[in-house]
Write a protein that holds these residues in place. Structure first.
Motif, PDB file in Angstrom:
ATOM      1  N   LEU A 119       0.833  -1.210   0.000  1.00 17.12           N
ATOM      2  CA  LEU A 119       0.000   0.000   0.000  1.00 17.12           C
ATOM      3  C   LEU A 119       0.864   1.255   0.000  1.00 17.12           C
ATOM      4  O   LEU A 119       0.611   2.200  -0.762  1.00 17.12           O
ATOM      5  CB  LEU A 119      -0.947  -0.009   1.202  1.00 17.12           C
ATOM      6  CG  LEU A 119      -1.915   1.169   1.280  1.00 17.12           C
ATOM      7  CD1 LEU A 119      -3.298   0.706   1.738  1.00 17.12           C
ATOM      8  CD2 LEU A 119      -1.413   2.274   2.203  1.00 17.12           C
ATOM      9  N   ILE A 120       1.880   1.295   0.856  1.00 18.44           N
ATOM     10  CA  ILE A 120       2.739   2.473   0.916  1.00 18.44           C
ATOM     11  C   ILE A 120       3.468   2.667  -0.408  1.00 18.44           C
ATOM     12  O   ILE A 120       3.594   3.787  -0.911  1.00 18.44           O
ATOM     13  CB  ILE A 120       3.708   2.368   2.106  1.00 18.44           C
ATOM     14  CG1 ILE A 120       2.923   2.493   3.420  1.00 18.44           C
ATOM     15  CG2 ILE A 120       4.798   3.442   2.032  1.00 18.44           C
ATOM     16  CD1 ILE A 120       3.743   2.263   4.668  1.00 18.44           C
ATOM     17  N   ASP A 121       3.921   1.578  -1.011  1.00 22.33           N
ATOM     18  CA  ASP A 121       4.553   1.652  -2.333  1.00 22.33           C
ATOM     19  C   ASP A 121       3.617   2.260  -3.368  1.00 22.33           C
ATOM     20  O   ASP A 121       4.033   3.029  -4.231  1.00 22.33           O
ATOM     21  CB  ASP A 121       4.968   0.263  -2.805  1.00 22.33           C
ATOM     22  CG  ASP A 121       6.368  -0.126  -2.344  1.00 22.33           C
ATOM     23  OD1 ASP A 121       7.095   0.745  -1.832  1.00 22.33           O
ATOM     24  OD2 ASP A 121       6.730  -1.304  -2.494  1.00 22.33           O
ATOM     25  N   SER A 122       2.345   1.886  -3.297  1.00 14.61           N
ATOM     26  CA  SER A 122       1.407   2.278  -4.345  1.00 14.61           C
ATOM     27  C   SER A 122       1.056   3.761  -4.307  1.00 14.61           C
ATOM     28  O   SER A 122       0.683   4.331  -5.334  1.00 14.61           O
ATOM     29  CB  SER A 122       0.125   1.436  -4.251  1.00 14.61           C
ATOM     30  OG  SER A 122      -0.677   1.822  -3.155  1.00 14.61           O
ATOM     31  N   VAL A 123       1.169   4.401  -3.134  1.00 18.60           N
ATOM     32  CA  VAL A 123       0.722   5.798  -3.030  1.00 18.60           C
ATOM     33  C   VAL A 123       1.849   6.801  -2.836  1.00 18.60           C
ATOM     34  O   VAL A 123       1.658   8.001  -3.076  1.00 18.60           O
ATOM     35  CB  VAL A 123      -0.294   5.983  -1.874  1.00 18.60           C
ATOM     36  CG1 VAL A 123      -1.500   5.081  -2.072  1.00 18.60           C
ATOM     37  CG2 VAL A 123       0.346   5.737  -0.515  1.00 18.60           C
ATOM     38  N   SER A 124       3.018   6.372  -2.406  1.00 17.80           N
ATOM     39  CA  SER A 124       4.045   7.329  -1.994  1.00 17.80           C
ATOM     40  C   SER A 124       4.553   8.145  -3.180  1.00 17.80           C
ATOM     41  O   SER A 124       4.885   7.615  -4.239  1.00 17.80           O
ATOM     42  CB  SER A 124       5.226   6.607  -1.328  1.00 17.80           C
ATOM     43  OG  SER A 124       6.183   7.554  -0.872  1.00 17.80           O
ATOM     44  N   GLU A 125       4.625   9.474  -2.984  1.00 13.68           N
ATOM     45  CA  GLU A 125       5.133  10.381  -4.019  1.00 13.68           C
ATOM     46  C   GLU A 125       6.659  10.503  -3.958  1.00 13.68           C
ATOM     47  O   GLU A 125       7.258  11.109  -4.842  1.00 13.68           O
ATOM     48  CB  GLU A 125       4.496  11.756  -3.849  1.00 13.68           C
ATOM     49  CG  GLU A 125       4.886  12.460  -2.562  1.00 13.68           C
ATOM     50  CD  GLU A 125       3.977  13.621  -2.210  1.00 13.68           C
ATOM     51  OE1 GLU A 125       2.884  13.732  -2.820  1.00 13.68           O
ATOM     52  OE2 GLU A 125       4.342  14.407  -1.327  1.00 13.68           O
ATOM     53  N   ILE A 126       7.250   9.952  -2.927  1.00 16.49           N
ATOM     54  CA  ILE A 126       8.708   9.869  -2.831  1.00 16.49           C
ATOM     55  C   ILE A 126       9.092   8.392  -2.865  1.00 16.49           C
ATOM     56  O   ILE A 126       8.236   7.520  -2.696  1.00 16.49           O
ATOM     57  CB  ILE A 126       9.251  10.516  -1.539  1.00 16.49           C
ATOM     58  CG1 ILE A 126       8.689   9.812  -0.292  1.00 16.49           C
ATOM     59  CG2 ILE A 126       8.958  12.018  -1.520  1.00 16.49           C
ATOM     60  CD1 ILE A 126       9.284  10.280   1.008  1.00 16.49           C
ATOM     61  N   ARG A 127      10.354   8.114  -3.110  1.00 15.44           N
ATOM     62  CA  ARG A 127      10.780   6.717  -3.084  1.00 15.44           C
ATOM     63  C   ARG A 127      10.650   6.200  -1.649  1.00 15.44           C
ATOM     64  O   ARG A 127      11.269   6.731  -0.732  1.00 15.44           O
ATOM     65  CB  ARG A 127      12.222   6.593  -3.562  1.00 15.44           C
ATOM     66  CG  ARG A 127      12.673   5.137  -3.718  1.00 15.44           C
ATOM     67  CD  ARG A 127      14.024   5.039  -4.397  1.00 15.44           C
ATOM     68  NE  ARG A 127      13.987   5.610  -5.732  1.00 15.44           N
ATOM     69  CZ  ARG A 127      13.486   4.990  -6.807  1.00 15.44           C
ATOM     70  NH1 ARG A 127      12.978   3.781  -6.680  1.00 15.44           N
ATOM     71  NH2 ARG A 127      13.500   5.586  -7.979  1.00 15.44           N
ATOM     72  N   PRO A 128       9.828   5.172  -1.440  1.00 18.30           N
ATOM     73  CA  PRO A 128       9.589   4.710  -0.073  1.00 18.30           C
ATOM     74  C   PRO A 128      10.854   4.141   0.565  1.00 18.30           C
ATOM     75  O   PRO A 128      11.733   3.621  -0.112  1.00 18.30           O
ATOM     76  CB  PRO A 128       8.529   3.613  -0.247  1.00 18.30           C
ATOM     77  CG  PRO A 128       7.956   3.826  -1.602  1.00 18.30           C
ATOM     78  CD  PRO A 128       9.046   4.421  -2.423  1.00 18.30           C
ATOM     79  N   LEU A 129      10.891   4.250   1.889  1.00 19.27           N
ATOM     80  CA  LEU A 129      11.942   3.626   2.681  1.00 19.27           C
ATOM     81  C   LEU A 129      11.412   2.296   3.200  1.00 19.27           C
ATOM     82  O   LEU A 129      10.321   2.234   3.768  1.00 19.27           O
ATOM     83  CB  LEU A 129      12.324   4.521   3.864  1.00 19.27           C
ATOM     84  CG  LEU A 129      13.194   3.875   4.950  1.00 19.27           C
ATOM     85  CD1 LEU A 129      14.584   3.581   4.408  1.00 19.27           C
ATOM     86  CD2 LEU A 129      13.276   4.781   6.180  1.00 19.27           C
TER      87      LEU A 129
END
Length: 214
Positions: free
Chosen positions: A48-58
């Motif tokens: 989910l975090i991958d799908s919405v994050s506008e920055i490269r996720p950590l």
């Protein structure tokens, strides 16, 4: 919270995952909100975090090993090869100047000690539930409720997800009537955003005093 999207039609201002805004916050930012993305092992928090994050996720993921077999229940998630061992982190900007900082939590009991530190300062939690493994959600829901965080529930859909009525799911999860519960495909950006907006609207409704009757 000072300001928020005025309706559920509010949409993120970023163009897409890890999008055009880069690392810098938009000039229109008015409110920074910390959100915990919680749920049991293998429910889709990282996705989910991958799908919405506008920055490269950590991500702090490690490979599942032979040693973890006896402590990580892989029932229903046999294809999973990695696990979050600290946090996932992402960011999304919404219309209305709200920026959500998303902190994904590990789902296993042995990482429970991290919960207090990750949840500190959060305004709310989005709890992901896999309807194939409803019992696995009880411990995480207990942690969220014990922390006092308002929360919304997102039912992450899988190809073999079982079908239940809303009443059956609310009863099984012991949800309060006002707790939002939405269906969500964590792989789909728009569906994941809708789940986050359901939580944001819930937080707003708690902050707005009830109108006095005339």
């Amino acid at each position: 919270m000072v300001s928020a999207p005025s309706s559920s039609s509010a949409a993120p201002s970023a163009s897409g995952p890890h999008g055009s805004r880069g690392l810098h916050l938009p000039d229109t930012t008015r409110e920074l909100v910390k959100i915990v993305v919680a749920g049991p092992f293998g429910v889709g928090k990282t996705t989910l975090i991958d799908s919405v994050s506008e920055i490269r996720p950590l991500h702090t993921e490690e490979q599942l090993t032979e040693a973890s077999v006896s402590v990580d229940d892989l029932a229903g998630v046999r294809d999973k090869t990695t696990t979050t061992v600290a946090i996932d982190f992402g960011r999304i900007s919404l219309d209305g100047g709200i920026v959500l900082y998303l902190f994904g939590t590990p789902g296993q009991e042995r990482f429970r000690a991290l919960w207090g530190d990750i949840a500190y300062g959060a305004l709310g939690a989005l709890v992901l539930v896999d309807t194939r493994r409803i019992d696995d959600s009880f411990e995480v829901l207990g942690l969220v409720e014990d922390s006092g965080l308002p929360y919304a529930v997102a039912l992450n859909t899988f190809p073999d997800s079982r079908q239940y009525t809303e009443e059956q799911l609310r009863t099984s999860l012991d949800l309060e009537p006002e707790t939002p519960m939405v269906a969500c495909d964590a792989r789909d950006r728009n569906a994941s955003i809708d789940a986050l907006l359901a939580l944001v609207q819930h937080l707003i409704s708690r902050d707005v005093p009830s109108s006095e009757s005339s």
